[in-house]
Design a protein around this motif. Structure first.
Motif, short mmCIF file in Angstrom:
data_model
loop_
_atom_site.label_atom_id
_atom_site.label_comp_id
_atom_site.label_asym_id
_atom_site.label_seq_id
_atom_site.Cartn_x
_atom_site.Cartn_y
_atom_site.Cartn_z
N ARG A 194 46.77 44.57 36.70
CA ARG A 194 48.18 44.26 36.96
C ARG A 194 48.31 43.19 38.04
NH1 ARG A 194 52.29 47.40 35.41
NH2 ARG A 194 53.37 47.20 37.41
N CYS A 195 47.48 43.28 39.07
CA CYS A 195 47.55 42.29 40.15
C CYS A 195 47.04 40.93 39.70
CB CYS A 195 46.76 42.78 41.36
SG CYS A 195 47.51 44.18 42.22
N LEU A 196 45.94 40.90 38.94
CA LEU A 196 45.39 39.62 38.48
C LEU A 196 46.32 38.93 37.50
CD1 LEU A 196 41.59 40.49 37.99
CD2 LEU A 196 42.65 39.19 39.85
N GLY A 197 47.02 39.70 36.66
CA GLY A 197 47.97 39.11 35.72
C GLY A 197 49.35 38.94 36.29
N ARG A 198 49.52 39.28 37.54
CA ARG A 198 50.81 39.29 38.26
C ARG A 198 51.90 40.00 37.48
NH1 ARG A 198 55.19 35.30 40.91
NH2 ARG A 198 55.72 36.78 42.55
N GLU A 199 51.51 41.15 36.92
CA GLU A 199 52.52 42.06 36.40
C GLU A 199 53.16 42.81 37.56
OE1 GLU A 199 51.07 44.53 33.18
OE2 GLU A 199 49.59 43.00 32.69
N ALA A 200 52.50 42.78 38.69
CA ALA A 200 53.04 43.35 39.92
C ALA A 200 52.38 42.63 41.09
CB ALA A 200 52.76 44.85 39.99
N ASP A 201 53.08 42.56 42.21
CA ASP A 201 52.52 41.97 43.42
C ASP A 201 51.96 43.08 44.30
OD1 ASP A 201 53.15 39.37 42.75
OD2 ASP A 201 55.15 39.49 43.64
N PRO A 202 50.81 42.84 44.95
CA PRO A 202 50.23 43.88 45.80
C PRO A 202 51.14 44.22 46.97
CG PRO A 202 49.08 41.79 46.10
CD PRO A 202 50.00 41.61 44.93
N ALA A 203 51.08 45.49 47.38
CA ALA A 203 51.88 45.92 48.53
C ALA A 203 51.33 45.35 49.82
CB ALA A 203 51.91 47.45 48.59
N ALA A 204 50.03 45.06 49.81
CA ALA A 204 49.38 44.46 50.99
C ALA A 204 48.33 43.48 50.51
CB ALA A 204 48.74 45.55 51.85
N GLY A 205 48.05 42.48 51.35
CA GLY A 205 47.03 41.51 50.99
C GLY A 205 47.54 40.44 50.03
N THR A 206 46.62 39.57 49.61
CA THR A 206 46.98 38.46 48.73
C THR A 206 45.96 38.30 47.62
OG1 THR A 206 45.79 36.85 50.09
CG2 THR A 206 48.13 37.18 50.57
N VAL A 207 46.44 37.74 46.50
CA VAL A 207 45.57 37.34 45.40
C VAL A 207 45.77 35.84 45.23
CG1 VAL A 207 44.97 37.65 42.98
CG2 VAL A 207 45.88 39.58 44.29
N GLU A 208 44.67 35.07 45.26
CA GLU A 208 44.77 33.61 45.21
C GLU A 208 44.02 33.07 44.00
OE1 GLU A 208 43.23 32.10 48.84
OE2 GLU A 208 44.86 32.91 50.09
N LEU A 209 44.57 32.02 43.45
CA LEU A 209 43.92 31.27 42.38
C LEU A 209 43.70 29.85 42.88
CD1 LEU A 209 42.96 30.83 39.44
CD2 LEU A 209 45.34 30.31 38.84
N ASP A 210 42.43 29.49 43.02
CA ASP A 210 42.07 28.15 43.54
C ASP A 210 42.79 27.86 44.85
OD1 ASP A 210 40.39 27.61 41.37
OD2 ASP A 210 42.07 26.92 40.15
N GLY A 211 42.83 28.86 45.73
CA GLY A 211 43.40 28.67 47.06
C GLY A 211 44.90 28.82 47.15
N THR A 212 45.58 29.08 46.07
CA THR A 212 47.03 29.22 46.06
C THR A 212 47.40 30.67 45.73
OG1 THR A 212 47.34 26.94 45.33
CG2 THR A 212 49.19 28.44 45.04
N SER A 213 48.24 31.26 46.55
CA SER A 213 48.68 32.63 46.31
C SER A 213 49.41 32.72 44.97
CB SER A 213 49.59 33.10 47.43
OG SER A 213 50.13 34.39 47.12
N GLY A 259 46.09 19.40 36.03
CA GLY A 259 46.07 20.55 35.13
C GLY A 259 45.51 21.75 35.85
N PRO A 260 45.19 22.82 35.16
CA PRO A 260 44.66 24.03 35.80
C PRO A 260 43.40 23.72 36.60
CG PRO A 260 45.26 24.46 33.52
CD PRO A 260 45.36 22.98 33.72
N GLY A 261 43.25 24.45 37.74
CA GLY A 261 42.10 24.23 38.60
C GLY A 261 40.84 24.84 38.00
N PRO A 262 39.77 24.87 38.80
CA PRO A 262 38.48 25.35 38.27
C PRO A 262 38.44 26.84 37.99
CG PRO A 262 38.33 24.83 40.61
CD PRO A 262 39.66 24.32 40.16
N GLY A 263 39.39 27.62 38.55
CA GLY A 263 39.44 29.04 38.21
C GLY A 263 38.81 29.96 39.22
N GLY A 264 38.86 29.61 40.48
CA GLY A 264 38.33 30.50 41.51
C GLY A 264 39.36 31.55 41.91
N LEU A 265 38.94 32.78 42.04
CA LEU A 265 39.82 33.88 42.43
C LEU A 265 39.38 34.44 43.77
CD1 LEU A 265 40.12 35.88 39.06
CD2 LEU A 265 41.92 34.50 40.12
#
Length: 572
Positions: free
Chosen positions: A386-405, A342-348
């Motif tokens: 917008r980036c945390l809710g993935r309403e848009a993807d960042p132009a640079a860099g990454t946003v990860e949830l529990d180690g997964t982009s 199920g969903p991971g622990p919730g690390g960003l």
């Protein structure tokens, strides 16, 4: 998922293809109706030649009985065929509305770009209905062509010149009709676009009516709507003029053609090449031809408008997604890797994120942490959400949830684990309880109501949680709406909850109570508070400050108050 959409022609063909059985049945019945209609003047001519001219009463009765049977058949065929065609029309429009709704609600987004909500509603209603009407006119058009063919065959039997005149005259008339419909199709598209825009502006103004009254902007709002309404009216009048020119032109061409047939028939009768009964049949067939030609005129106009509407629908269905459909080759998905239980622990983790006002943002949120985020720029807060809710993807860099982009996760799955509750959350028409249980997995508990102070809202309403709320929650005060929206977010109980200024419309005593209970309710689950509220920030485990789109300070609320810049942002 909407990676690409169909063209206007594909939309039209798909709407018709989905109703093939109904349309086939309606067309066959329509052809039966037109055939019987065409036979009526022939039978009447036979009555003249074989009964009236001979004085035979039995023959008269037989032919009159046949005439009655024809009328019974044509009436039955018309009623049944029209019913099938109308059903096909409604079902086609319904399927288009479902397709549009599915596209607009697609988790990858993008369909709403460039459209006001009211405009999208106009496309889903007016344009879908116009495309559906094509399903009605198609069998009638096929039946009209069949009627022309039967008439030509009957006229050939009466007189070869008359039959050839019809057979050779119909194709040019149909070609001219198609050419005449071009301006109507073009102006119909503009008309629908202007009408949808006027509807969208009207819905927008009604939604913000209380704000407009509060700032005294009623006159400006009326002026704005008057402008778009006049544009819509002008477009509608241009389309109406095109429709009038289209129908009038085809009617004139049709009338001249029928007059020509009648004249040729009269000449043949005077030369003795056709009998009186045959002349009556020929004239009756010429008059009958007016019906199929009128149907073709109507069908041609509806096709033109339907094509224009299908193009507008295709624009929405073909809108590119707001976030791309790419998935990493070995991406973790629910059911595998860190998601297997199920969903991971919730690390960003945000690494070098550049998007809009964000400039190389590096930020890590530990699982279960209550983090406060203070920004000096509202645009940076909006872009972070917008980036945390993935309403848009960042132009640079990454946003990860529990180690997964986040780009490796399906947005629908992601949003079950990460809920971003925006400051301008919308309430819907329905009961308070229905608004609170926005998620089917949500659980409305006393703790949720108490943590958001929504229990006080329910207690103040006449029917409590079962009180009806008007559209947009306009029957509630600003503070009540905000507490209900917060309760809805808390009831969803996601692994990661991102709240944007959830208490700006409540009094300080209630805000302090919400801050304390919110921390207790979300204990052990990741919560991000994007806010400048001292009451909320004081309960956070950690606070970060974003200046010019990057982290410039990190600490607790108590330690950061020693920073003059922080005090200006939070305590001023």
């Amino acid at each position: 998922m909407a990676t690409a959409g169909p063209s206007g022609g594909a939309v039209l063909r798909g709407a018709l293809r989905g109703q093939r059985r109904l349309l086939t049945g309606a067309a066959l019945l329509g052809m039966g109706h037109q055939t019987c209609e065409a036979l009526v003047p022939v039978v009447m001519g036979a009555v003249i030649d074989r009964a009236v001219a001979t004085g035979s009463v039995p023959a008269l009765l037989r032919w009159l009985a046949l005439l009655a049977v024809l009328f019974l058949l044509l009436s039955t065929c018309y009623r049944t065929g029209a019913r099938l065609a109308e059903r096909a029309s409604e079902q086609a429009a319904h399927r288009l509305r479902l397709a549009l709704t599915t596209r607009v609600l697609d988790p990858y987004g993008g369909a709403e770009a460039g459209h006001l909500p009211g405009a999208l509603a106009g496309i889903a209603t007016g344009d879908a209905k116009r495309v559906g009407v094509v399903a009605t006119v198609l069998p009638f058009g096929v039946a009209a062509l069949a009627g022309l063919g039967v008439s030509a065959a009957l006229l050939l039997r009466i007189s070869v010149p008359l039959g050839l005149l019809v057979l050779l005259g119909i194709p040019p008339l149909l070609w001219l009709g198609h050419r005449i419909s071009r301006p109507l199709e073009r102006r119909s598209g503009v008309e629908q676009d202007r009408a949808a825009r006027a509807g969208g502006i009207a819905a927008d103004l009604v939604t913000g009516l209380r704000v407009l009254k509060g700032i005294g902007a009623e006159a400006a709002a009326v002026a704005r709507y008057r402008t778009v309404s006049q544009d819509s009216l002008a477009a509608a009048l241009r389309a109406a003029r095109s429709r009038a020119a289209h129908d009038g032109g085809l009617q004139a061409l049709t009338g001249l053609f029928i007059v020509l047939i009648a004249l040729v028939g009269a000449v043949l009768a005077m030369d003795g090449r056709v009998s009186v009964g045959e002349l009556i049949a020929a004239v009756g067939l010429a008059q009958f031809l007016l019906g199929p030609f009128q149907v073709l005129t109507w069908a041609n106009g509806e096709f033109a408008q339907g094509r224009a509407s299908a193009g507008r629908i295709a624009e929405v269905l073909a809108a590119p997604p707001a976030v791309p459909h790419h998935r990493a080759p070995h991406a973790a998905t629910p059911g595998s890797g860190p998601w297997s239980a199920g969903p991971g622990p919730g690390g960003l983790r945000l690494s070098g994120v550049g998007y809009g006002a964000l400039r190389g943002l590096d930020l890590e949120v530990a699982p279960g942490e209550l983090l406060g985020v203070v920004t000096d720029d509202p645009a940076a807060a909006a872009d972070l959400l917008r980036c945390l809710g993935r309403e848009a993807d960042p132009a640079a860099g990454t946003v990860e949830l529990d180690g997964t982009s986040l780009t490796a996760l399906d947005p629908a799955e992601l949003r079950r684990s990460v809920l971003v509750a925006h400051h301008d959350a919308v309430l819907f028409a329905g009961t308070l309880r229905e608004n609170l249980l926005g998620s089917p997995d949500g659980e409305l508990t006393g703790a949720v109501l108490a943590a958001s102070a929504a229990d006080e809202v329910a207690a103040a309403l006449p029917a409590g949680l079962d009180t009806e709320v008007s559209e947009g929650g306009r029957s509630l005060s600003g503070g009540q709406r905000q507490r209900v929206a917060l309760a809805r977010a808390l009831a969803a109980s996601p692994a990661v909850l991102v709240l944007h200024d959830p208490t700006t419309a409540v009094d300080s005593v209630t805000e302090s109570r919400i801050a304390e209970r919110l921390r207790a309710l979300r204990h052990g689950r990741t919560t991000v508070l994007v806010t400048t509220s001292p009451a909320l920030l004081a309960r956070a485990d950690r606070v970060v400050v974003l200046t010019d789109g990057a982290v410039t300070a990190d600490g607790t609320h108590q330690t950061l108050t020693a920073d003059p810049a922080y005090r200006t942002l939070v305590l001023a």
